[in-house]
Motif scaffolding. Structure first.
Motif, mmCIF file in Angstrom:
data_model
loop_
_atom_site.group_PDB
_atom_site.id
_atom_site.type_symbol
_atom_site.label_atom_id
_atom_site.label_comp_id
_atom_site.label_asym_id
_atom_site.label_seq_id
_atom_site.Cartn_x
_atom_site.Cartn_y
_atom_site.Cartn_z
ATOM 1 N N LEU A 146 -88.486 34.910 6.953
ATOM 2 C CA LEU A 146 -89.634 34.607 6.096
ATOM 3 C C LEU A 146 -90.925 35.233 6.607
ATOM 4 O O LEU A 146 -91.918 35.296 5.879
ATOM 5 N N SER A 147 -90.910 35.686 7.857
ATOM 6 C CA SER A 147 -92.095 36.336 8.423
ATOM 7 C C SER A 147 -92.126 37.829 8.100
ATOM 8 O O SER A 147 -93.159 38.483 8.282
ATOM 9 N N ASP A 148 -90.996 38.366 7.635
ATOM 10 C CA ASP A 148 -90.923 39.796 7.341
ATOM 11 C C ASP A 148 -91.800 40.136 6.141
ATOM 12 O O ASP A 148 -91.833 39.406 5.149
ATOM 13 N N GLU A 149 -92.477 41.276 6.193
ATOM 14 C CA GLU A 149 -93.425 41.633 5.133
ATOM 15 C C GLU A 149 -92.734 41.941 3.808
ATOM 16 O O GLU A 149 -93.371 41.898 2.751
ATOM 17 N N CYS A 150 -91.428 42.248 3.835
ATOM 18 C CA CYS A 150 -90.706 42.581 2.598
ATOM 19 C C CYS A 150 -89.922 41.412 2.037
ATOM 20 O O CYS A 150 -89.126 41.598 1.106
ATOM 21 N N VAL A 151 -90.122 40.223 2.562
ATOM 22 C CA VAL A 151 -89.260 39.100 2.194
ATOM 23 C C VAL A 151 -89.356 38.735 0.712
ATOM 24 O O VAL A 151 -88.377 38.266 0.123
ATOM 25 N N PHE A 152 -90.513 38.952 0.085
ATOM 26 C CA PHE A 152 -90.657 38.529 -1.313
ATOM 27 C C PHE A 152 -89.710 39.286 -2.240
ATOM 28 O O PHE A 152 -89.150 38.707 -3.166
ATOM 29 N N SER A 153 -89.518 40.585 -2.004
ATOM 30 C CA SER A 153 -88.598 41.343 -2.860
ATOM 31 C C SER A 153 -87.168 40.847 -2.664
ATOM 32 O O SER A 153 -86.364 40.864 -3.604
ATOM 33 N N GLU A 154 -86.847 40.388 -1.458
ATOM 34 C CA GLU A 154 -85.506 39.856 -1.192
ATOM 35 C C GLU A 154 -85.329 38.483 -1.829
ATOM 36 O O GLU A 154 -84.264 38.171 -2.392
ATOM 37 N N ARG A 183 -76.792 39.085 13.222
ATOM 38 C CA ARG A 183 -76.847 40.535 13.036
ATOM 39 C C ARG A 183 -77.199 40.905 11.600
ATOM 40 O O ARG A 183 -78.059 41.751 11.354
ATOM 41 N N VAL A 184 -76.551 40.268 10.642
ATOM 42 C CA VAL A 184 -76.807 40.639 9.246
ATOM 43 C C VAL A 184 -78.169 40.137 8.768
ATOM 44 O O VAL A 184 -78.728 40.663 7.798
ATOM 45 N N SER A 185 -78.713 39.122 9.452
ATOM 46 C CA SER A 185 -80.051 38.631 9.064
ATOM 47 C C SER A 185 -81.122 39.692 9.286
ATOM 48 O O SER A 185 -82.180 39.654 8.657
ATOM 49 N N LYS A 186 -80.837 40.653 10.176
ATOM 50 C CA LYS A 186 -81.811 41.691 10.494
ATOM 51 C C LYS A 186 -81.803 42.826 9.465
ATOM 52 O O LYS A 186 -82.655 43.715 9.508
ATOM 53 N N ILE A 187 -80.829 42.802 8.575
ATOM 54 C CA ILE A 187 -80.773 43.786 7.477
ATOM 55 C C ILE A 187 -80.655 43.024 6.153
ATOM 56 O O ILE A 187 -79.807 43.339 5.312
ATOM 57 N N LEU A 188 -81.523 42.037 5.979
ATOM 58 C CA LEU A 188 -81.381 41.110 4.858
ATOM 59 C C LEU A 188 -81.424 41.818 3.509
ATOM 60 O O LEU A 188 -80.675 41.469 2.595
ATOM 61 N N GLY A 189 -82.299 42.824 3.364
ATOM 62 C CA GLY A 189 -82.389 43.516 2.083
ATOM 63 C C GLY A 189 -81.058 44.121 1.669
ATOM 64 O O GLY A 189 -80.621 43.985 0.526
ATOM 65 N N PHE A 190 -80.400 44.799 2.610
ATOM 66 C CA PHE A 190 -79.082 45.377 2.336
ATOM 67 C C PHE A 190 -78.057 44.278 2.084
ATOM 68 O O PHE A 190 -77.187 44.402 1.212
ATOM 69 N N LEU A 191 -78.158 43.191 2.851
ATOM 70 C CA LEU A 191 -77.217 42.078 2.702
ATOM 71 C C LEU A 191 -77.298 41.467 1.306
ATOM 72 O O LEU A 191 -76.270 41.186 0.679
ATOM 73 N N ILE A 192 -78.519 41.256 0.811
ATOM 74 C CA ILE A 192 -78.697 40.660 -0.514
ATOM 75 C C ILE A 192 -78.160 41.600 -1.586
ATOM 76 O O ILE A 192 -77.514 41.165 -2.553
ATOM 77 N N SER A 193 -78.413 42.901 -1.437
ATOM 78 C CA SER A 193 -77.885 43.869 -2.406
ATOM 79 C C SER A 193 -76.358 43.821 -2.434
ATOM 80 O O SER A 193 -75.735 43.885 -3.503
ATOM 81 N N TYR A 194 -75.757 43.703 -1.251
ATOM 82 C CA TYR A 194 -74.305 43.592 -1.169
ATOM 83 C C TYR A 194 -73.835 42.273 -1.781
ATOM 84 O O TYR A 194 -72.809 42.223 -2.482
ATOM 85 N N ALA A 195 -74.565 41.199 -1.548
ATOM 86 C CA ALA A 195 -74.203 39.885 -2.095
ATOM 87 C C ALA A 195 -74.210 39.911 -3.623
ATOM 88 O O ALA A 195 -73.355 39.309 -4.272
ATOM 89 N N ILE A 196 -75.186 40.619 -4.215
ATOM 90 C CA ILE A 196 -75.264 40.743 -5.670
ATOM 91 C C ILE A 196 -74.029 41.473 -6.193
ATOM 92 O O ILE A 196 -73.393 41.062 -7.169
ATOM 93 N N LYS A 197 -73.703 42.565 -5.518
ATOM 94 C CA LYS A 197 -72.529 43.346 -5.909
ATOM 95 C C LYS A 197 -71.255 42.508 -5.775
ATOM 96 O O LYS A 197 -70.418 42.477 -6.691
ATOM 97 N N TYR A 198 -71.125 41.813 -4.649
ATOM 98 C CA TYR A 198 -69.928 41.004 -4.393
ATOM 99 C C TYR A 198 -69.775 39.889 -5.436
ATOM 100 O O TYR A 198 -68.678 39.669 -5.970
ATOM 101 N N SER A 199 -70.846 39.202 -5.734
ATOM 102 C CA SER A 199 -70.786 38.042 -6.626
ATOM 103 C C SER A 199 -70.428 38.419 -8.057
ATOM 104 O O SER A 199 -70.009 37.572 -8.836
#
Length: 542
Positions: free
Chosen positions: A340-348, A375-391
């Motif tokens: 939540l401290s990351d500057e890009c968190v809102f887009s995620e 480990r995956v928390s550090k690449i959250l943007g990619f993780l969320i994109s993958y989660a969208i695809k997976y779901s």
């Protein structure tokens, strides 16, 4: 309480006369243009100095009518002026007949061109007309009202759909209701009223006189700010230049939050209308007290670090449910705080809001150990994109994906190959410097872009890729001339990366715009080189 305020509708030329002893007359010419001398007459001992100035109707700042061909000799060549003044003092001529001064009086009498204020950057036309506003305040409302005296004034009102017959006297008013949080615009004739809700409504108010005055006139804005603060009990965290009609509407609905909260309001792309999925939540976020209660009732950990984070990044209140999903997935306060401290968190958070990521969270969370989750928390943007695809996959395809999760290398590759999605409504973009503010230098106004809506609008006006600018890219400043967007500047750290005109055209290093950009960079302690202007090393906004 009711007060009246007369707002000029155009600039006015103000004449000022001053008696100066002849022995001190040379000092008048040493201020290079800031004295705006129009005429000088003398007698035996004194000189009558006449000056003409323009008063801007928006900020009420005074400045002279600068006509280069008139003032060039007097103001830019003081030594020559001093010689000519000496000759005049020793002559029998009553009027100072140097061409520059004589011409200026004649031109001032007929001057009617558009005037660009060097202080606020607004353009106005010469006019002696004014609009009288009546401002009424109660414990819960602020009303700004004007009388309609002509048919043309009524015809210019484009939000009315003709429900009210024209019968004078008539008036129009804006009602800022702090109890409901709504702003209404109303037409009143005798005992009949046509009323429209402005808040969260796509009314056509562009170019509307009452709205324009609230957006532009600094004297009126000062009055509104004072009354807003008295009624709401909260201090407004914006400077006058940052306030416009839309912001006053937002401050009526939400009040007491810091500046960044207003950047995070999830308006529809390029519109000041809330995304429908946030309407119920918005009712619960009217002020910081209500917002903190909402946080307290959530499943997020009740620890000081999380409370402090929400207090300092108050836009997170719009995404409490999404934060709950992340916490349930990672099950770690420190990981959540870092995310939540990351500057890009809102887009995620927007991606989680828009898409159903829960199937991935459930399936991946059931097999991943704590080390993998960190480990995956550090690449959250990619993780969320993958989660969208997976779901979105079928059960058979999901099963195939799950088999890859046994290998850390394979899951990492899948995650990094996922594509980011564009947010469908406004979110805060890049952090701008703490001292960032709207600056006007001569004809140019510099404004930092803060939200997705602002980037989208800039991209459309400048016809470049700012409309699809990525949330973690560099911040951008737009340059406006005569209230029209003409250029954009990308900044990385303390350096200008690129600066471009509309359609990514280059800026001439010999132009006034380039010189003004350099001056602005000096004020902001930002470095600029010709390479950034000419684009030798960096691609343009394409």
């Amino acid at each position: 309480m009711i007060m009246s305020l007369k707002i000029p509708l155009g600039y006015r030329v103000i004449e000022n006369e001053e008696v100066i002893e002849l022995k001190n007359i040379k000092e008048v010419f040493k201020n290079k243009g800031k004295n705006y001398i129009s005429q000088i007459k003398k007698n035996d001992k004194n000189a009558l100095v006449t000056r003409h100035k323009i008063r801007c109707p928006h900020c009420e700042n005074f400045s002279g009518i600068y006509l280069p061909e008139i003032y060039e000799d007097v103001n830019n060549e003081p030594l020559r002026s001093e010689k000519e003044v000496e000759e005049w003092l020793n002559s029998e001529n009553n009027l100072f007949t140097e061409n520059a001064v004589t011409m200026s009086v004649k031109k001032l009498l007929t001057y009617s061109d558009e005037y660009l204020c060097e202080n606020c950057g607004f353009v106005s036309k010469k006019s002696e007309d004014f609009c009288e506003l009546f401002i009424e305040t109660t414990d819960k409302e602020l009303i700004v009202k004007r009388e309609l005296k002509t048919l043309s004034e009524i015809a210019d009102i484009n939000w009315n759909i003709g429900e009210l017959l024209v019968t004078f006297p008539m008036s129009e008013q804006l009602v800022f209701d702090f109890e409901s949080g709504k702003v209404h615009i109303e037409l009143i004739s005798e005992k009949k009223v046509v009323s429209r809700v402005v808040t969260n409504n796509e009314l056509k108010l562009d170019g509307h006189l009452l709205v324009d005055l609230i957006s532009k006139n600094e004297n009126l804005k000062r009055v509104l700010v004072k009354n807003f603060e008295e009624i709401s009990g909260y201090k407004i965290p914006f400077e006058l230049k940052e306030l416009d009609f839309e912001m006053f509407v937002n401050l009526t609905y939400y009040n007491g939050f810091p500046k960044d909260f207003y950047d995070a309001i999830p308006f529809k792309s390029n519109k000041n209308v809330l995304d429908e999925s946030f309407e119920e939540l918005a009712e619960q976020l009217r002020n910081p007290f209500m917002a903190m209660n909402l946080l307290k009732e959530s499943t997020l950990p009740a620890c000081k670090s999380i409370k402090k984070l929400f207090a300092t990044r108050s836009g997170l209140f719009f995404y409490i449910k999404e934060c709950e999903q992340l916490y349930a997935f990672f099950k770690d306060v420190n990981v959540l705080r870092n995310i939540l401290s990351d500057e890009c968190v809102f887009s995620e958070l927007v991606d989680i809001h828009y898409h159903n990521c829960q199937p991935f969270f459930d399936d991946f969370g059931s097999v991943a150990d704590k080390k993998m989750l960190v480990r995956v928390s550090k690449i959250l943007g990619f993780l969320i994109s993958y989660a969208i695809k997976y779901s979105s996959l079928s059960e058979y395809a999901k099963n195939s994906e799950r088999k890859k999760w046994s290998s850390a290398a394979e899951i990492a590759e899948e995650i990094f190959n996922s594509k980011f999605s564009e947010p469908g409504f406004s979110v805060p973009m890049h952090p701008v410097p703490a001292n960032a503010r709207i600056e006007t230098i001569g004809r140019y106004t510099f404004k930092w872009l803060r939200t997705k809506n602002e980037y989208t609008k800039a991209g459309k006006e400048l016809e470049n890729c700012l409309s699809v600018w990525y949330p973690c890219g560099n911040p951008v400043v737009t340059v406006l001339m005569d209230e029209r967007m003409i250029a954009s500047i990308e900044i990385e750290g303390e350096n200008v990366i690129q600066a471009r005109l509309k359609n990514n055209n280059s800026i001439s290093v010999n132009s006034d715009l380039y010189k003004t950009i350099c001056k602005w960079c000096g004020m902001q302690q930002i470095n600029i080189t010709n390479d950034a202007i000419e684009g030798r090393f960096f691609p343009a906004f394409d």
